[in-house]
Design a protein around this motif. Structure first.
Motif, PDB file in Angstrom:
ATOM      1  N   VAL A  49      30.198  62.537   7.250  1.00 29.07           N
ATOM      2  CA  VAL A  49      30.540  63.609   8.184  1.00 29.07           C
ATOM      3  C   VAL A  49      30.082  64.963   7.649  1.00 29.07           C
ATOM      4  CG1 VAL A  49      32.475  64.877   9.200  1.00 29.07           C
ATOM      5  CG2 VAL A  49      32.445  62.386   9.272  1.00 29.07           C
ATOM      6  N   LEU A  50      30.345  65.235   6.383  1.00 33.89           N
ATOM      7  CA  LEU A  50      29.949  66.527   5.822  1.00 33.89           C
ATOM      8  C   LEU A  50      28.441  66.723   5.836  1.00 33.89           C
ATOM      9  CD1 LEU A  50      32.349  67.023   2.776  1.00 33.89           C
ATOM     10  CD2 LEU A  50      32.374  68.207   4.967  1.00 33.89           C
ATOM     11  N   SER A  51      27.705  65.656   5.612  1.00 38.31           N
ATOM     12  CA  SER A  51      26.243  65.792   5.622  1.00 38.31           C
ATOM     13  C   SER A  51      25.742  66.132   7.017  1.00 38.31           C
ATOM     14  CB  SER A  51      25.569  64.533   5.086  1.00 38.31           C
ATOM     15  OG  SER A  51      25.738  63.462   5.986  1.00 38.31           O
ATOM     16  N   GLY A  52      26.444  65.720   8.039  1.00 33.70           N
ATOM     17  CA  GLY A  52      26.053  66.030   9.408  1.00 33.70           C
ATOM     18  C   GLY A  52      26.313  67.468   9.801  1.00 33.70           C
ATOM     19  N   TRP A  53      27.133  68.169   9.036  1.00 35.10           N
ATOM     20  CA  TRP A  53      27.472  69.563   9.354  1.00 35.10           C
ATOM     21  C   TRP A  53      26.504  70.569   8.755  1.00 35.10           C
ATOM     22  CZ3 TRP A  53      33.398  69.412   8.112  1.00 35.10           C
ATOM     23  CH2 TRP A  53      34.056  68.695   9.118  1.00 35.10           C
ATOM     24  N   THR A  54      25.557  70.108   7.985  1.00 33.39           N
ATOM     25  CA  THR A  54      24.648  71.035   7.315  1.00 33.39           C
ATOM     26  C   THR A  54      23.290  71.052   8.007  1.00 33.39           C
ATOM     27  OG1 THR A  54      23.800  69.377   5.783  1.00 33.39           O
ATOM     28  CG2 THR A  54      25.767  70.575   5.086  1.00 33.39           C
ATOM     29  N   GLN A  55      22.501  72.064   7.692  1.00 31.62           N
ATOM     30  CA  GLN A  55      21.161  72.182   8.257  1.00 31.62           C
ATOM     31  C   GLN A  55      20.241  71.079   7.732  1.00 31.62           C
ATOM     32  OE1 GLN A  55      19.981  74.305  10.520  1.00 31.62           O
ATOM     33  NE2 GLN A  55      21.929  75.352  10.789  1.00 31.62           N
ATOM     34  N   ARG A  56      20.455  70.692   6.504  1.00 29.68           N
ATOM     35  CA  ARG A  56      19.607  69.666   5.868  1.00 29.68           C
ATOM     36  C   ARG A  56      20.459  68.432   5.576  1.00 29.68           C
ATOM     37  NH1 ARG A  56      17.042  74.287   2.421  1.00 29.68           N
ATOM     38  NH2 ARG A  56      15.211  74.711   3.708  1.00 29.68           N
ATOM     39  N   SER A  57      20.795  67.713   6.615  1.00 25.18           N
ATOM     40  CA  SER A  57      21.733  66.603   6.476  1.00 25.18           C
ATOM     41  C   SER A  57      21.239  65.508   5.540  1.00 25.18           C
ATOM     42  CB  SER A  57      22.086  66.018   7.840  1.00 25.18           C
ATOM     43  OG  SER A  57      20.935  65.549   8.490  1.00 25.18           O
ATOM     44  N   ARG A  58      19.956  65.185   5.593  1.00 24.86           N
ATOM     45  CA  ARG A  58      19.440  64.137   4.701  1.00 24.86           C
ATOM     46  C   ARG A  58      19.565  64.540   3.241  1.00 24.86           C
ATOM     47  NH1 ARG A  58      13.902  61.718   7.176  1.00 24.86           N
ATOM     48  NH2 ARG A  58      14.802  59.643   7.279  1.00 24.86           N
ATOM     49  N   ARG A  59      19.187  65.771   2.965  1.00 27.73           N
ATOM     50  CA  ARG A  59      19.261  66.273   1.585  1.00 27.73           C
ATOM     51  C   ARG A  59      20.716  66.314   1.109  1.00 27.73           C
ATOM     52  NH1 ARG A  59      16.967  72.102  -0.345  1.00 27.73           N
ATOM     53  NH2 ARG A  59      17.445  71.873  -2.546  1.00 27.73           N
ATOM     54  N   THR A  60      21.601  66.782   1.964  1.00 28.40           N
ATOM     55  CA  THR A  60      23.028  66.837   1.612  1.00 28.40           C
ATOM     56  C   THR A  60      23.576  65.443   1.360  1.00 28.40           C
ATOM     57  OG1 THR A  60      23.298  68.826   2.959  1.00 28.40           O
ATOM     58  CG2 THR A  60      25.301  67.624   2.396  1.00 28.40           C
TER      59      THR A  60
END
Length: 86
Positions: free
Chosen positions: A48-59
């Motif tokens: 879920v947190l990775s989906g909230w960022t601009q660079r979800s794959r990197r996160t």
């Protein structure tokens, strides 16, 4: 994650205590199922947190690496504790 759950379960069976106070309380209330739920919630949080960022794959990759390293350290610590008992 699975390694932590397994080694924690073995350690508890051998009479060791959980070192994390939050997890110790969770284990006292729900048993090993509580630990499994906590691990599952952690994975969901990572996704879920990775989906909230601009660079979800990197996160997601970075979060996964951090989670893996911490998990390996926890399993190593559990194995060392188990070795001192057995």
């Amino acid at each position: 994650m699975l390694g932590d759950v397994i080694t924690t379960g073995i350690g508890l069976e051998l009479g060791l205590n959980e070192g994390n106070p939050f997890v110790a309380h969770l284990l006292a209330e729900m048993g090993i199922v509580g630990l499994l739920l906590l691990k599952g919630a952690t994975v969901v949080l990572l996704v879920v947190l990775s989906g909230w960022t601009q660079r979800s794959r990197r996160t997601f990759r970075l979060g996964s690496i951090v989670y893996l390293v911490v998990g390996l350290l926890v399993v190593a610590s559990n194995v060392m504790a188990i070795a001192t008992v057995g």
